[in-house]
Design a protein around this motif. Structure first.
Motif, PDB file in Angstrom:
ATOM      1  N   ASP A   1       0.863  -1.183   0.000  1.00  0.00           N
ATOM      2  CA  ASP A   1       0.000   0.000   0.000  1.00  0.00           C
ATOM      3  C   ASP A   1       0.900   1.233   0.000  1.00  0.00           C
ATOM      4  O   ASP A   1       1.803   1.360   0.837  1.00  0.00           O
ATOM      5  CB  ASP A   1      -0.898  -0.012   1.237  1.00  0.00           C
ATOM      6  CG  ASP A   1      -1.884   1.155   1.258  1.00  0.00           C
ATOM      7  OD1 ASP A   1      -1.879   1.957   0.308  1.00  0.00           O
ATOM      8  OD2 ASP A   1      -2.633   1.251   2.232  1.00  0.00           O
TER       9      ASP A   1
ATOM     10  N   THR B   1      -2.866   1.254  -4.545  1.00  0.00           N
ATOM     11  CA  THR B   1      -3.378   2.467  -3.922  1.00  0.00           C
ATOM     12  C   THR B   1      -4.685   2.901  -4.563  1.00  0.00           C
ATOM     13  O   THR B   1      -4.970   2.557  -5.713  1.00  0.00           O
ATOM     14  CB  THR B   1      -2.347   3.607  -4.030  1.00  0.00           C
ATOM     15  OG1 THR B   1      -2.800   4.738  -3.281  1.00  0.00           O
ATOM     16  CG2 THR B   1      -2.129   4.012  -5.483  1.00  0.00           C
ATOM     17  N   ALA B   2      -5.480   3.660  -3.815  1.00  0.00           N
ATOM     18  CA  ALA B   2      -6.743   4.176  -4.337  1.00  0.00           C
ATOM     19  C   ALA B   2      -6.541   5.486  -5.073  1.00  0.00           C
ATOM     20  O   ALA B   2      -7.211   5.773  -6.056  1.00  0.00           O
ATOM     21  CB  ALA B   2      -7.737   4.366  -3.191  1.00  0.00           C
ATOM     22  N   PHE B   3      -5.620   6.292  -4.611  1.00  0.00           N
ATOM     23  CA  PHE B   3      -5.387   7.605  -5.240  1.00  0.00           C
ATOM     24  C   PHE B   3      -4.012   8.089  -4.823  1.00  0.00           C
ATOM     25  O   PHE B   3      -3.447   7.645  -3.830  1.00  0.00           O
ATOM     26  CB  PHE B   3      -6.437   8.610  -4.795  1.00  0.00           C
ATOM     27  CG  PHE B   3      -6.406   8.901  -3.318  1.00  0.00           C
ATOM     28  CD1 PHE B   3      -5.640   9.930  -2.812  1.00  0.00           C
ATOM     29  CD2 PHE B   3      -7.134   8.116  -2.426  1.00  0.00           C
ATOM     30  CE1 PHE B   3      -5.599  10.182  -1.437  1.00  0.00           C
ATOM     31  CE2 PHE B   3      -7.094   8.360  -1.058  1.00  0.00           C
ATOM     32  CZ  PHE B   3      -6.327   9.401  -0.567  1.00  0.00           C
ATOM     33  N   SER B   4      -3.482   9.031  -5.608  1.00  0.00           N
ATOM     34  CA  SER B   4      -2.194   9.632  -5.271  1.00  0.00           C
ATOM     35  C   SER B   4      -2.087  10.991  -5.960  1.00  0.00           C
ATOM     36  O   SER B   4      -2.516  11.146  -7.105  1.00  0.00           O
ATOM     37  CB  SER B   4      -1.030   8.744  -5.729  1.00  0.00           C
ATOM     38  OG  SER B   4      -0.935   7.590  -4.940  1.00  0.00           O
TER      39      SER B   4
ATOM     40  N   LEU C   1       3.199  10.392  -6.653  1.00  0.00           N
ATOM     41  CA  LEU C   1       3.490   9.553  -7.815  1.00  0.00           C
ATOM     42  C   LEU C   1       4.924   9.739  -8.288  1.00  0.00           C
ATOM     43  O   LEU C   1       5.599   8.778  -8.670  1.00  0.00           O
ATOM     44  CB  LEU C   1       2.525   9.882  -8.951  1.00  0.00           C
ATOM     45  CG  LEU C   1       1.087   9.404  -8.751  1.00  0.00           C
ATOM     46  CD1 LEU C   1       0.199   9.934  -9.858  1.00  0.00           C
ATOM     47  CD2 LEU C   1       1.027   7.888  -8.720  1.00  0.00           C
TER      48      LEU C   1
ATOM     49  N   PHE D   1       2.198  -0.695 -10.487  1.00  0.00           N
ATOM     50  CA  PHE D   1       1.312   0.219  -9.787  1.00  0.00           C
ATOM     51  C   PHE D   1      -0.116  -0.211 -10.112  1.00  0.00           C
ATOM     52  O   PHE D   1      -0.543  -0.126 -11.261  1.00  0.00           O
ATOM     53  CB  PHE D   1       1.590   1.644 -10.278  1.00  0.00           C
ATOM     54  CG  PHE D   1       0.952   2.725  -9.470  1.00  0.00           C
ATOM     55  CD1 PHE D   1       1.702   3.512  -8.611  1.00  0.00           C
ATOM     56  CD2 PHE D   1      -0.394   2.980  -9.590  1.00  0.00           C
ATOM     57  CE1 PHE D   1       1.111   4.529  -7.880  1.00  0.00           C
ATOM     58  CE2 PHE D   1      -0.996   3.996  -8.854  1.00  0.00           C
ATOM     59  CZ  PHE D   1      -0.230   4.768  -8.001  1.00  0.00           C
TER      60      PHE D   1
ATOM     61  N   ARG E   1      -4.256   0.098  -9.180  1.00  0.00           N
ATOM     62  CA  ARG E   1      -5.244   0.940  -8.501  1.00  0.00           C
ATOM     63  C   ARG E   1      -6.304   0.106  -7.783  1.00  0.00           C
ATOM     64  O   ARG E   1      -6.661  -0.977  -8.224  1.00  0.00           O
ATOM     65  CB  ARG E   1      -5.945   1.862  -9.504  1.00  0.00           C
ATOM     66  CG  ARG E   1      -5.108   3.054  -9.928  1.00  0.00           C
ATOM     67  CD  ARG E   1      -5.969   4.052 -10.668  1.00  0.00           C
ATOM     68  NE  ARG E   1      -5.245   5.261 -10.947  1.00  0.00           N
ATOM     69  CZ  ARG E   1      -5.076   6.258 -10.081  1.00  0.00           C
ATOM     70  NH1 ARG E   1      -5.582   6.151  -8.866  1.00  0.00           N
ATOM     71  NH2 ARG E   1      -4.406   7.344 -10.413  1.00  0.00           N
ATOM     72  N   LYS E   2      -6.790   0.631  -6.656  1.00  0.00           N
ATOM     73  CA  LYS E   2      -7.948   0.072  -5.975  1.00  0.00           C
ATOM     74  C   LYS E   2      -9.213   0.684  -6.598  1.00  0.00           C
ATOM     75  O   LYS E   2      -9.199   1.857  -6.970  1.00  0.00           O
ATOM     76  CB  LYS E   2      -7.918   0.407  -4.482  1.00  0.00           C
ATOM     77  CG  LYS E   2      -6.695  -0.102  -3.734  1.00  0.00           C
ATOM     78  CD  LYS E   2      -6.723   0.408  -2.300  1.00  0.00           C
ATOM     79  CE  LYS E   2      -5.467   0.022  -1.535  1.00  0.00           C
ATOM     80  NZ  LYS E   2      -5.463   0.590  -0.172  1.00  0.00           N
TER      81      LYS E   2
ATOM     82  N   ASP F   1      -0.047   8.328 -14.152  1.00  0.00           N
ATOM     83  CA  ASP F   1       0.068   7.485 -12.957  1.00  0.00           C
ATOM     84  C   ASP F   1      -0.065   6.006 -13.296  1.00  0.00           C
ATOM     85  O   ASP F   1      -0.336   5.179 -12.432  1.00  0.00           O
ATOM     86  CB  ASP F   1      -0.975   7.881 -11.903  1.00  0.00           C
ATOM     87  CG  ASP F   1      -2.402   7.699 -12.408  1.00  0.00           C
ATOM     88  OD1 ASP F   1      -2.572   7.311 -13.583  1.00  0.00           O
ATOM     89  OD2 ASP F   1      -3.343   7.951 -11.636  1.00  0.00           O
ATOM     90  N   GLU F   2       0.139   5.659 -14.550  1.00  0.00           N
ATOM     91  CA  GLU F   2      -0.019   4.272 -14.992  1.00  0.00           C
ATOM     92  C   GLU F   2       1.292   3.734 -15.561  1.00  0.00           C
ATOM     93  O   GLU F   2       2.015   4.442 -16.266  1.00  0.00           O
ATOM     94  CB  GLU F   2      -1.095   4.203 -16.074  1.00  0.00           C
ATOM     95  CG  GLU F   2      -1.306   2.817 -16.651  1.00  0.00           C
ATOM     96  CD  GLU F   2      -2.281   2.819 -17.821  1.00  0.00           C
ATOM     97  OE1 GLU F   2      -2.700   1.726 -18.228  1.00  0.00           O
ATOM     98  OE2 GLU F   2      -2.591   3.910 -18.327  1.00  0.00           O
TER      99      GLU F   2
END
Length: 247
Positions: free
Chosen positions: A56, A84-87, A92, A103, A105-106, A148-149
């Motif tokens: 996490d 993670t859900a957000f950043s 990042l 990486f 995402r949730k 972020d990907e």
């Protein structure tokens, strides 16, 4: 042969249990669930059989997920995948410098999770982690960040790579992906994928060359399929390039 022994470091226990269930359904072995970065470092000291860590990015405690991941890689050389859900952008940017291998995402998609783990294990250990893995090592991918990907580019889709304004830029027919690092570093990562360093600022995909013209100083300039861009060739590279192209 690695078979996917996993440590989960996640401070939301319900999410951690869901991850454990998904992983075990895919045939992986979850060795432990922890919620603290320092505990994870201590645990890994006693469990060298661990293959990979799911982390996490927003851990509570003295060490957040990014700092923990960096220490895991340096001390134990274990691949880490962030979940993670957000950043925000600053987080990042830190994450991209941590040597993480992926990486996710949730809420976590099972197929994306399995692919990320298989790719990380294959990249890190140099061979498939288990029998029946869906990832073919004959088809290499270039792992780069886009926003972020993490994007897994097929080298055959990249026409050329250049250094521009301090960034390393991957040019495909439909997109330019800008990365940190040096061209020498990326050249090393891309060995065996059909790219040639024709100039100090350029790597070119040999399969994408459709023609050669002369510049005003009689140096070579490459024309590519799918793109109108012109790629210069350093004079000291001309002979070697001709040999590679069989001309």
């Amino acid at each position: 042969m690695r078979n996917g022994k996993i440590l989960i470091v996640e401070d939301e226990y319900i999410i951690a249990l869901d991850l454990k269930t998904r992983l075990e359904q895919c045939g992986y072995q979850v060795l432990e669930i922890l919620d603290d970065g320092e505990d994870a470092l201590s645990w890994l000291e006693d469990h060298p059989e661990t293959d990979i860590v799911l982390m996490d990015i927003h851990l509570q405690g003295r060490l957040d997920g990014i700092e923990t991941a960096s220490r895991i890689f340096l001390r134990f050389s274990k691949p880490v995948i962030f979940i993670t859900a957000f950043s925000d952008d600053a987080t990042l940017d830190r994450a991209k410098l941590s040597s993480a291998y992926g990486f996710i995402r949730k809420p976590v998609d099972g197929d994306a999770l399995k692919l990320a783990i298989e790719m990380a294990l294959s990249r890190h250990y140099g061979k498939p982690p288990s029998e029946g893995t869906p990832v073919s090592l004959e088809i290499r991918r270039i792992a780069i960040w886009h926003g972020d990907e993490m994007v897994l580019l097929d080298p055959r889709d990249v026409c050329y790579v250049e250094v521009s304004r301090g960034q390393v830029c991957f040019h495909t027919p439909g997109m330019v992906y800008r990365q940190r690092g040096t061209l020498s570093e990326w050249s090393e990562k891309m060995k065996g994928t059909g790219f040639y360093r024709c100039h100090k600022n350029y790597l070119v995909n040999l399969e994408k060359i459709r023609g050669i013209t002369l510049d005003v100083d009689n140096s070579y300039v490459l024309r590519l399929h799918s793109l109108e861009d012109l790629i210069p060739v350093a004079r000291n590279k001309t002979g070697e390039l001709k040999e590679l192209l069989g001309i």
